[in-house]
Scaffold this motif. Structure first.
Motif, PDB file in Angstrom:
ATOM      1  N   VAL A   1       0.863  -1.176   0.000  1.00  0.00           N
ATOM      2  CA  VAL A   1       0.000   0.000   0.000  1.00  0.00           C
ATOM      3  C   VAL A   1       0.901   1.227   0.000  1.00  0.00           C
ATOM      4  CG1 VAL A   1      -1.790   1.255   1.256  1.00  0.00           C
ATOM      5  CG2 VAL A   1      -1.755  -1.242   1.307  1.00  0.00           C
ATOM      6  N   ILE A   2       0.617   2.158  -0.890  1.00  0.00           N
ATOM      7  CA  ILE A   2       1.385   3.397  -0.948  1.00  0.00           C
ATOM      8  C   ILE A   2       0.419   4.541  -0.676  1.00  0.00           C
ATOM      9  CG2 ILE A   2       2.801   4.906  -2.378  1.00  0.00           C
ATOM     10  CD1 ILE A   2       3.774   2.386  -3.819  1.00  0.00           C
ATOM     11  N   ILE A   3       0.653   5.228   0.445  1.00  0.00           N
ATOM     12  CA  ILE A   3      -0.228   6.317   0.853  1.00  0.00           C
ATOM     13  C   ILE A   3       0.552   7.622   0.871  1.00  0.00           C
ATOM     14  CG2 ILE A   3      -1.781   4.855   2.189  1.00  0.00           C
ATOM     15  CD1 ILE A   3      -0.250   5.676   4.705  1.00  0.00           C
ATOM     16  N   MET A   4      -0.171   8.707   0.918  1.00  0.00           N
ATOM     17  CA  MET A   4       0.456  10.027   0.996  1.00  0.00           C
ATOM     18  C   MET A   4       0.399  10.501   2.444  1.00  0.00           C
ATOM     19  SD  MET A   4      -0.935  11.888  -2.423  1.00  0.00           S
ATOM     20  CE  MET A   4       0.090  13.323  -2.155  1.00  0.00           C
ATOM     21  N   ASP A   5       1.520  11.042   2.910  1.00  0.00           N
ATOM     22  CA  ASP A   5       1.526  11.605   4.250  1.00  0.00           C
ATOM     23  C   ASP A   5       0.969  13.031   4.207  1.00  0.00           C
ATOM     24  OD1 ASP A   5       3.565  13.173   3.222  1.00  0.00           O
ATOM     25  OD2 ASP A   5       5.151  12.245   4.397  1.00  0.00           O
ATOM     26  N   ASN A   6       0.943  13.692   5.360  1.00  0.00           N
ATOM     27  CA  ASN A   6       0.380  15.044   5.437  1.00  0.00           C
ATOM     28  C   ASN A   6       1.167  16.067   4.635  1.00  0.00           C
ATOM     29  OD1 ASN A   6      -1.668  14.138   7.066  1.00  0.00           O
ATOM     30  ND2 ASN A   6      -0.553  14.550   8.956  1.00  0.00           N
ATOM     31  N   LYS A   7       2.437  15.778   4.382  1.00  0.00           N
ATOM     32  CA  LYS A   7       3.281  16.698   3.622  1.00  0.00           C
ATOM     33  C   LYS A   7       3.211  16.437   2.116  1.00  0.00           C
ATOM     34  CE  LYS A   7       6.505  17.016   7.470  1.00  0.00           C
ATOM     35  NZ  LYS A   7       7.833  16.653   7.947  1.00  0.00           N
ATOM     36  N   GLY A   8       2.468  15.413   1.707  1.00  0.00           N
ATOM     37  CA  GLY A   8       2.341  15.103   0.284  1.00  0.00           C
ATOM     38  C   GLY A   8       3.354  14.105  -0.230  1.00  0.00           C
ATOM     39  N   GLY A   9       4.143  13.507   0.644  1.00  0.00           N
ATOM     40  CA  GLY A   9       5.111  12.492   0.239  1.00  0.00           C
ATOM     41  C   GLY A   9       4.490  11.104   0.314  1.00  0.00           C
ATOM     42  N   TYR A  10       5.052  10.167  -0.425  1.00  0.00           N
ATOM     43  CA  TYR A  10       4.561   8.798  -0.437  1.00  0.00           C
ATOM     44  C   TYR A  10       5.226   7.965   0.653  1.00  0.00           C
ATOM     45  CZ  TYR A  10       2.576   9.693  -5.068  1.00  0.00           C
ATOM     46  OH  TYR A  10       1.867  10.181  -6.125  1.00  0.00           O
ATOM     47  N   ILE A  11       4.443   7.067   1.228  1.00  0.00           N
ATOM     48  CA  ILE A  11       4.946   6.122   2.221  1.00  0.00           C
ATOM     49  C   ILE A  11       4.452   4.727   1.840  1.00  0.00           C
ATOM     50  CG2 ILE A  11       4.917   5.426   4.643  1.00  0.00           C
ATOM     51  CD1 ILE A  11       4.254   8.334   5.343  1.00  0.00           C
ATOM     52  N   PRO A  12       5.373   3.787   1.594  1.00  0.00           N
ATOM     53  CA  PRO A  12       4.941   2.417   1.318  1.00  0.00           C
ATOM     54  C   PRO A  12       4.785   1.629   2.622  1.00  0.00           C
ATOM     55  CG  PRO A  12       7.287   2.626   0.908  1.00  0.00           C
ATOM     56  CD  PRO A  12       6.799   3.978   1.346  1.00  0.00           C
ATOM     57  N   THR A  13       3.786   0.767   2.652  1.00  0.00           N
ATOM     58  CA  THR A  13       3.543  -0.076   3.823  1.00  0.00           C
ATOM     59  C   THR A  13       2.957  -1.405   3.345  1.00  0.00           C
ATOM     60  OG1 THR A  13       2.394  -0.205   5.944  1.00  0.00           O
ATOM     61  CG2 THR A  13       1.287   1.004   4.203  1.00  0.00           C
ATOM     62  N   PHE A  14       2.960  -2.379   4.220  1.00  0.00           N
ATOM     63  CA  PHE A  14       2.446  -3.696   3.866  1.00  0.00           C
ATOM     64  C   PHE A  14       1.053  -3.950   4.435  1.00  0.00           C
ATOM     65  CE2 PHE A  14       7.147  -4.424   3.795  1.00  0.00           C
ATOM     66  CZ  PHE A  14       7.252  -4.534   2.424  1.00  0.00           C
ATOM     67  N   GLU A  15       0.389  -2.915   4.938  1.00  0.00           N
ATOM     68  CA  GLU A  15      -0.944  -3.058   5.515  1.00  0.00           C
ATOM     69  C   GLU A  15      -1.815  -1.889   5.073  1.00  0.00           C
ATOM     70  OE1 GLU A  15      -0.309  -2.813   9.706  1.00  0.00           O
ATOM     71  OE2 GLU A  15       0.528  -4.818   9.830  1.00  0.00           O
ATOM     72  N   PHE A  16      -3.122  -2.116   5.049  1.00  0.00           N
ATOM     73  CA  PHE A  16      -4.036  -1.009   4.797  1.00  0.00           C
ATOM     74  C   PHE A  16      -4.058  -0.122   6.025  1.00  0.00           C
ATOM     75  CE2 PHE A  16      -5.906  -4.027   1.711  1.00  0.00           C
ATOM     76  CZ  PHE A  16      -5.895  -3.207   0.599  1.00  0.00           C
ATOM     77  N   PRO A  17      -4.073   1.187   5.850  1.00  0.00           N
ATOM     78  CA  PRO A  17      -4.107   2.082   7.002  1.00  0.00           C
ATOM     79  C   PRO A  17      -5.484   2.057   7.668  1.00  0.00           C
ATOM     80  CG  PRO A  17      -4.262   3.346   4.979  1.00  0.00           C
ATOM     81  CD  PRO A  17      -4.039   1.920   4.587  1.00  0.00           C
ATOM     82  N   SER A  18      -5.511   2.310   8.978  1.00  0.00           N
ATOM     83  CA  SER A  18      -6.791   2.327   9.678  1.00  0.00           C
ATOM     84  C   SER A  18      -7.604   3.566   9.314  1.00  0.00           C
ATOM     85  CB  SER A  18      -6.574   2.262  11.193  1.00  0.00           C
ATOM     86  OG  SER A  18      -5.756   3.345  11.594  1.00  0.00           O
ATOM     87  N   SER A  19      -6.923   4.649   8.988  1.00  0.00           N
ATOM     88  CA  SER A  19      -7.602   5.852   8.500  1.00  0.00           C
ATOM     89  C   SER A  19      -6.732   6.469   7.409  1.00  0.00           C
ATOM     90  CB  SER A  19      -7.841   6.841   9.631  1.00  0.00           C
ATOM     91  OG  SER A  19      -6.612   7.317  10.132  1.00  0.00           O
ATOM     92  N   LEU A  20      -7.368   7.213   6.547  1.00  0.00           N
ATOM     93  CA  LEU A  20      -6.652   7.763   5.410  1.00  0.00           C
ATOM     94  C   LEU A  20      -7.144   9.184   5.166  1.00  0.00           C
ATOM     95  CD1 LEU A  20      -4.636   6.823   3.182  1.00  0.00           C
ATOM     96  CD2 LEU A  20      -6.610   6.231   1.803  1.00  0.00           C
ATOM     97  N   LYS A  21      -6.212  10.124   5.114  1.00  0.00           N
ATOM     98  CA  LYS A  21      -6.580  11.519   4.878  1.00  0.00           C
ATOM     99  C   LYS A  21      -6.393  11.917   3.421  1.00  0.00           C
ATOM    100  CE  LYS A  21      -5.722  13.010   9.559  1.00  0.00           C
ATOM    101  NZ  LYS A  21      -4.982  13.850  10.465  1.00  0.00           N
ATOM    102  N   ASN A  22      -5.523  11.228   2.715  1.00  0.00           N
ATOM    103  CA  ASN A  22      -5.240  11.523   1.316  1.00  0.00           C
ATOM    104  C   ASN A  22      -5.418  10.259   0.494  1.00  0.00           C
ATOM    105  OD1 ASN A  22      -4.316  14.281   1.781  1.00  0.00           O
ATOM    106  ND2 ASN A  22      -2.541  13.345   2.744  1.00  0.00           N
ATOM    107  N   LYS A  23      -5.354  10.424  -0.825  1.00  0.00           N
ATOM    108  CA  LYS A  23      -5.484   9.266  -1.700  1.00  0.00           C
ATOM    109  C   LYS A  23      -4.258   8.363  -1.587  1.00  0.00           C
ATOM    110  CE  LYS A  23      -7.667   9.147  -5.421  1.00  0.00           C
ATOM    111  NZ  LYS A  23      -8.186   9.148  -6.753  1.00  0.00           N
ATOM    112  N   GLY A  24      -4.441   7.138  -2.011  1.00  0.00           N
ATOM    113  CA  GLY A  24      -3.359   6.181  -2.019  1.00  0.00           C
ATOM    114  C   GLY A  24      -3.633   5.105  -3.063  1.00  0.00           C
TER     115      GLY A  24
END
Length: 195
Positions: free
Chosen positions: A56-79
């Motif tokens: 899973v690749i999500i965007m942090d609050n600063k607009g950068g990408y963060i890869p992870t191996f799990e779905f986030p419990s909450s999401l503020k930006n697209k991923g």
């Protein structure tokens, strides 16, 4: 491994195109992701380790990408997410396109509406998919899916500050018939004008 400019991987390039398109961001965001050794290693682990089934690749609050191996419990930006199609699967440049891909929105209700309208509804309304079912089962499942579609539309609208009304069952048939009759009348008018 060296500088991120030196690191080239066809598999990562394919993922980057998907992520950038889904999140509507520019390529510099992806370059920042691969510039971080830990994040680059996440990509490599997903590609090469058979036990890593999900990325899973999500965007942090600063607009950068963060890869992870799990779905986030909450999401503020697209991923975006990538799922291997089967267990014991290593991603190569030849099979990278067989990954199951999807986007993640900040509103789960919007995603449910898209899933119901884009996947369940067409799949269940296709006669070939339910031809072996008894008519009672087909009718019952279709009724429940139509009700779920209406509920999803109403809830999504209310969350956006709108007051949508659920469409009655069979309204798409009415719209098609109306369009056909309008097109049919225009066709008759043209024929009469030609005579």
């Amino acid at each position: 491994m060296g500088d991120s400019e030196e690191w080239k991987d066809d598999r990562a390039e394919w993922l980057s195109r998907w992520v950038l398109t889904t999140t509507k961001q520019k390529g510099d965001k992806w370059k920042k992701l691969i510039a971080v050794e830990e994040y680059r290693q996440h990509l490599i682990d997903f590609f090469d380790q058979k036990d890593k089934q999900l990325l899973v690749i999500i965007m942090d609050n600063k607009g950068g990408y963060i890869p992870t191996f799990e779905f986030p419990s909450s999401l503020k930006n697209k991923g975006a997410y990538f799922l291997k199609p089967q267990r014991d699967f290593s991603v190569t440049k030849d099979n990278v396109k067989s990954l199951i891909c999807g986007d993640l929105g900040s509103s789960p209700v919007d995603q449910v509406e898209s899933l119901v309208e884009g996947v369940f509804l067409p799949m269940l309304h296709n006669a070939q998919n339910n031809s072996a079912w008894p008519k009672v089962v087909t009718s019952d499942v279709t009724t429940h899916v139509d009700a779920l579609t209406s509920t999803a539309q109403v809830v999504c609208g209310r969350m956006k500050g709108q007051m949508p009304l659920p469409m009655p069952l069979g309204s798409e048939v009415f719209e098609k018939t109306e369009a056909d009759s309008i097109g049919g009348n225009e066709g008759r008018k043209k024929e009469e004008e030609e005579e």
